[in-house]
Scaffold this motif. Structure first.
Motif, mmCIF file in Angstrom:
data_model
loop_
_atom_site.group_PDB
_atom_site.id
_atom_site.type_symbol
_atom_site.label_atom_id
_atom_site.label_comp_id
_atom_site.label_asym_id
_atom_site.label_seq_id
_atom_site.Cartn_x
_atom_site.Cartn_y
_atom_site.Cartn_z
ATOM 1 N N GLU A 43 -11.013 -2.238 1.389
ATOM 2 C CA GLU A 43 -10.206 -3.479 1.977
ATOM 3 C C GLU A 43 -10.986 -4.312 3.071
ATOM 4 O O GLU A 43 -10.445 -5.174 3.446
ATOM 5 C CB GLU A 43 -8.895 -3.005 2.253
ATOM 6 C CG GLU A 43 -9.112 -1.895 3.329
ATOM 7 C CD GLU A 43 -7.481 -1.097 3.695
ATOM 8 O OE1 GLU A 43 -7.435 -0.720 4.898
ATOM 9 O OE2 GLU A 43 -6.868 -1.255 2.951
ATOM 10 N N ARG A 71 -7.416 -7.276 -5.318
ATOM 11 C CA ARG A 71 -8.233 -6.201 -5.847
ATOM 12 C C ARG A 71 -7.621 -5.658 -6.990
ATOM 13 O O ARG A 71 -8.629 -5.407 -7.817
ATOM 14 C CB ARG A 71 -8.276 -5.205 -4.481
ATOM 15 C CG ARG A 71 -8.955 -5.308 -3.517
ATOM 16 C CD ARG A 71 -9.465 -4.167 -2.716
ATOM 17 N NE ARG A 71 -7.836 -3.141 -2.603
ATOM 18 C CZ ARG A 71 -7.420 -3.306 -1.500
ATOM 19 N NH1 ARG A 71 -7.555 -4.427 -0.469
ATOM 20 N NH2 ARG A 71 -6.250 -2.573 -1.185
ATOM 21 N N LYS A 72 -6.174 -5.745 -7.121
ATOM 22 C CA LYS A 72 -5.710 -5.140 -8.565
ATOM 23 C C LYS A 72 -5.991 -5.887 -9.738
ATOM 24 O O LYS A 72 -6.286 -5.522 -10.631
ATOM 25 C CB LYS A 72 -4.151 -4.902 -8.323
ATOM 26 C CG LYS A 72 -3.449 -4.064 -9.413
ATOM 27 C CD LYS A 72 -1.898 -3.873 -9.007
ATOM 28 C CE LYS A 72 -1.396 -3.044 -10.262
ATOM 29 N NZ LYS A 72 -1.686 -3.802 -11.582
ATOM 30 N N LYS A 98 -9.459 -5.556 -10.448
ATOM 31 C CA LYS A 98 -9.751 -4.243 -11.109
ATOM 32 C C LYS A 98 -9.264 -3.919 -12.665
ATOM 33 O O LYS A 98 -9.967 -3.336 -13.412
ATOM 34 C CB LYS A 98 -9.223 -3.228 -10.125
ATOM 35 C CG LYS A 98 -9.462 -2.070 -10.825
ATOM 36 C CD LYS A 98 -8.735 -0.790 -9.573
ATOM 37 C CE LYS A 98 -8.879 0.716 -10.233
ATOM 38 N NZ LYS A 98 -8.414 1.775 -9.376
ATOM 39 N N ASP A 129 -12.135 -6.636 -0.841
ATOM 40 C CA ASP A 129 -11.281 -7.610 -0.471
ATOM 41 C C ASP A 129 -10.167 -7.123 0.242
ATOM 42 O O ASP A 129 -9.402 -6.255 -0.082
ATOM 43 C CB ASP A 129 -10.705 -8.583 -1.930
ATOM 44 C CG ASP A 129 -10.181 -9.833 -1.608
ATOM 45 O OD1 ASP A 129 -9.232 -9.864 -0.831
ATOM 46 O OD2 ASP A 129 -10.531 -10.807 -2.108
ATOM 47 N N ASP A 130 -9.656 -7.873 1.380
ATOM 48 C CA ASP A 130 -8.544 -7.295 1.942
ATOM 49 C C ASP A 130 -7.092 -7.541 1.536
ATOM 50 O O ASP A 130 -6.358 -7.093 1.932
ATOM 51 C CB ASP A 130 -8.662 -7.953 3.489
ATOM 52 C CG ASP A 130 -8.537 -9.418 3.427
ATOM 53 O OD1 ASP A 130 -9.290 -10.186 2.619
ATOM 54 O OD2 ASP A 130 -8.090 -10.117 4.532
ATOM 55 N N GLU A 131 -7.083 -8.360 0.457
ATOM 56 C CA GLU A 131 -5.867 -8.483 -0.200
ATOM 57 C C GLU A 131 -5.695 -7.445 -1.402
ATOM 58 O O GLU A 131 -6.494 -7.489 -2.302
ATOM 59 C CB GLU A 131 -5.870 -9.885 -0.772
ATOM 60 C CG GLU A 131 -5.540 -10.997 0.133
ATOM 61 C CD GLU A 131 -5.554 -12.510 -0.653
ATOM 62 O OE1 GLU A 131 -4.619 -12.577 -1.484
ATOM 63 O OE2 GLU A 131 -6.693 -13.327 -0.382
ATOM 64 N N ALA A 132 -4.753 -6.771 -1.464
ATOM 65 C CA ALA A 132 -4.509 -5.691 -2.208
ATOM 66 C C ALA A 132 -4.253 -6.116 -3.701
ATOM 67 O O ALA A 132 -4.663 -5.660 -4.767
ATOM 68 C CB ALA A 132 -3.227 -4.741 -1.938
ATOM 69 N N ARG A 133 -3.476 -7.330 -3.827
ATOM 70 C CA ARG A 133 -3.294 -7.934 -4.650
ATOM 71 C C ARG A 133 -4.372 -8.447 -5.547
ATOM 72 O O ARG A 133 -4.665 -8.447 -7.052
ATOM 73 C CB ARG A 133 -2.261 -9.214 -4.797
ATOM 74 C CG ARG A 133 -1.655 -9.955 -5.980
ATOM 75 C CD ARG A 133 -0.588 -10.944 -5.470
ATOM 76 N NE ARG A 133 -1.598 -12.071 -4.725
ATOM 77 C CZ ARG A 133 -2.441 -12.876 -5.168
ATOM 78 N NH1 ARG A 133 -2.620 -12.887 -6.492
ATOM 79 N NH2 ARG A 133 -3.030 -13.650 -4.524
ATOM 80 N N GLU A 180 -12.731 0.654 -4.977
ATOM 81 C CA GLU A 180 -12.320 -0.595 -4.077
ATOM 82 C C GLU A 180 -12.220 -0.337 -2.530
ATOM 83 O O GLU A 180 -12.431 0.884 -2.069
ATOM 84 C CB GLU A 180 -10.608 -0.416 -4.221
ATOM 85 C CG GLU A 180 -10.286 -1.022 -5.673
ATOM 86 C CD GLU A 180 -8.751 -0.935 -5.865
ATOM 87 O OE1 GLU A 180 -7.900 -1.692 -5.063
ATOM 88 O OE2 GLU A 180 -8.109 -0.102 -6.676
#
Length: 222
Positions: A31, A13-14, A17, A7-11, A29
């Motif tokens: 991006e 993904r976190k 995860k 996913d290009d959104e780090a938030r 992960e």
């Protein structure tokens, strides 16, 4: 089990995860689709992919199309869209399930578990075992490592099959002897060590998956 979260959104993904790690999953992960394909090709033991549709460089559909050329790994697609034509395209390309944003991370984890249960039970029914780039077909009595056929003797095949069926479990020499050589074998537990040594050499660097537990036996661990 190993999950690739793309996913290009780090938030996002976190968030996903954190929930997967709490449920004992190993999470990689990426991006964008380009990074996802690099990770996928360098990690042959990925059990499931969570893939966003809208991403830079290579979108989710193009990423999935390339993955499906070489792999049947389960894929859950994340989408902000809810259009029928997009869902149909995904299913035509081989999506296992769709999850529309926003979603509950707990529900996503439940779907991951359900798909992996279904996939694993189907593999067992078909007599196929797969782990870390090793594919074993019990019905056809064939083993391949990273797509290349490996020639094993009957007992080496049975031994590898037993290890893969009991992945992550410490197995004593007596238990292996009883299960692979059967209870009526009046031999020596050292025969296991000899067969393991030969099996490891035929498996190349994948032979390291068979760990020695000193004073006890062995454990197959990817």
């Amino acid at each position: 089990m190993k999950v690739l979260m793309v996913d290009d959104e780090a938030r996002m993904r976190k968030l996903v995860k954190d929930f997967l790690v709490k449920n004992d999953y190993d999470v990689l992960e990426a991006e964008d689709g380009e990074q996802a394909l690099d990770i996928f090709y360098n990690n042959q033991d990925i059990d499931l992919i969570i893939l966003d549709v809208m991403m830079p460089k290579i979108d989710g559909f193009a990423t999935l199309r390339e993955i499906r050329e070489t792999s049947k790994v389960p894929v859950i697609m994340l989408t902000a869209k809810c259009e029928e034509k997009d869902e149909l395209l995904g299913f035509q390309l081989g999506v296992d399930e769709y999850v529309t944003k926003p979603f509950s991370p707990k529900i996503l984890v439940a779907r991951v578990e359900a798909i992996l249960r279904r996939t694993n039970s189907k593999s067992v029914e078909n007599g196929e075992l797969e782990a870390g780039g090793i594919t074993l077909n019990k019905a056809a009595h064939l083993v391949s490592i990273d797509g290349k056929a490996v020639d094993l003797s009957y007992k080496e095949f049975e031994l590898l099959s037993y290890f893969m069926e009991n992945k992550g479990i410490a197995l004593s020499r007596e238990k292996i002897l009883n299960s692979v050589w059967n209870y009526d074998y009046f031999g020596d537990a050292r025969t296991i060590d000899t067969h393991v040594k030969k099996l490891r050499s035929k498996m190349g660097n994948k032979g390291d998956y068979i760990k020695t537990i000193w004073g006890m036996g062995y454990k197959f661990e990817v």
